[in-house]
Design a protein around this motif. Structure first.
Motif, PDB file in Angstrom:
ATOM      1  N   THR A  29       0.839  -1.202   0.000  1.00  0.00           N
ATOM      2  CA  THR A  29       0.000   0.000   0.000  1.00  0.00           C
ATOM      3  C   THR A  29       0.871   1.249   0.000  1.00  0.00           C
ATOM      4  O   THR A  29       0.606   2.209  -0.740  1.00  0.00           O
ATOM      5  N   GLN A 115      -4.675   3.852  -9.092  1.00  0.00           N
ATOM      6  CA  GLN A 115      -5.619   4.134  -8.001  1.00  0.00           C
ATOM      7  C   GLN A 115      -6.647   3.010  -7.887  1.00  0.00           C
ATOM      8  O   GLN A 115      -7.001   2.598  -6.781  1.00  0.00           O
ATOM      9  N   GLN A 116      -7.093   2.476  -9.009  1.00  0.00           N
ATOM     10  CA  GLN A 116      -8.042   1.358  -8.987  1.00  0.00           C
ATOM     11  C   GLN A 116      -7.415   0.115  -8.371  1.00  0.00           C
ATOM     12  O   GLN A 116      -8.051  -0.580  -7.578  1.00  0.00           O
ATOM     13  N   ARG A 118      -4.907   0.101  -6.267  1.00  0.00           N
ATOM     14  CA  ARG A 118      -4.713   0.401  -4.844  1.00  0.00           C
ATOM     15  C   ARG A 118      -6.022   0.243  -4.065  1.00  0.00           C
ATOM     16  O   ARG A 118      -6.042  -0.344  -2.992  1.00  0.00           O
ATOM     17  N   ASP A 119      -7.109   0.779  -4.598  1.00  0.00           N
ATOM     18  CA  ASP A 119      -8.401   0.678  -3.917  1.00  0.00           C
ATOM     19  C   ASP A 119      -8.801  -0.785  -3.714  1.00  0.00           C
ATOM     20  O   ASP A 119      -9.288  -1.160  -2.646  1.00  0.00           O
ATOM     21  N   SER A 120      -8.581  -1.603  -4.726  1.00  0.00           N
ATOM     22  CA  SER A 120      -8.888  -3.033  -4.607  1.00  0.00           C
ATOM     23  C   SER A 120      -7.975  -3.701  -3.587  1.00  0.00           C
ATOM     24  O   SER A 120      -8.417  -4.526  -2.787  1.00  0.00           O
ATOM     25  N   GLN A 123      -8.963  -3.063  -0.016  1.00  0.00           N
ATOM     26  CA  GLN A 123     -10.170  -3.787   0.382  1.00  0.00           C
ATOM     27  C   GLN A 123      -9.896  -5.231   0.760  1.00  0.00           C
ATOM     28  O   GLN A 123     -10.717  -5.843   1.443  1.00  0.00           O
TER      29      GLN A 123
END
Length: 135
Positions: A29, A115-116, A118-120, A123
């Protein structure tokens, strides 16, 4: 994918702190956050016509993406890990093109993709996975 990528990326993130206490998931991250930060800086340098600073920021971002590629374990899930490796490779190529063409839209494209990812990634944090297993 060479050793230099991972070591350079780690050194980049180490300067921001938090590495000593981060777990492997947290380190990834931090790498993604560092790459996204470099993309913002690269775009700003590009808009101001600061060629050397733009090139340095893009170069560091490519190194971090190389570190992310080096961290992939193809034995875990060969199909999805291979896809992610290809996506990281694509991002690196687009950043090289952005630097050569002075094209901010390519930086924006990579920023959105990263960013996509990273967001996944966030989660599926280990604590979230452990909570689901314990429920």
């Amino acid at each position: 994918m060479g050793f230099g990528y991972g070591a350079g990326a780690y050194q980049q993130i180490r300067s921001h702190g938090g590495v000593e206490s981060a777990d492997p998931h947290g380190l990834i991250t931090l790498l993604m956050d560092g790459a996204l930060e470099r993309l913002i800086k690269a775009r700003a340098h590009m808009m101001r016509g600061e060629v050397a600073a733009k090139g340095e920021a893009i170069g560091r971002c490519i190194e971090i993406i190389g570190g992310l590629r080096d961290s992939l374990d193809l034995k875990v899930d060969p199909v999805n890990t291979g896809r992610l490796d290809s996506l990281y490779e694509y991002m690196s190529r687009r950043l090289l093109q952005a630097n050569l063409r002075d094209d901010a839209s390519l930086i924006d494209e990579v920023s959105k993709l990263l960013q996509q990812v990273r967001d996944s990634w966030v989660q599926i944090a280990p604590s979230a996975t452990q909570h689901a297993a314990n429920a």
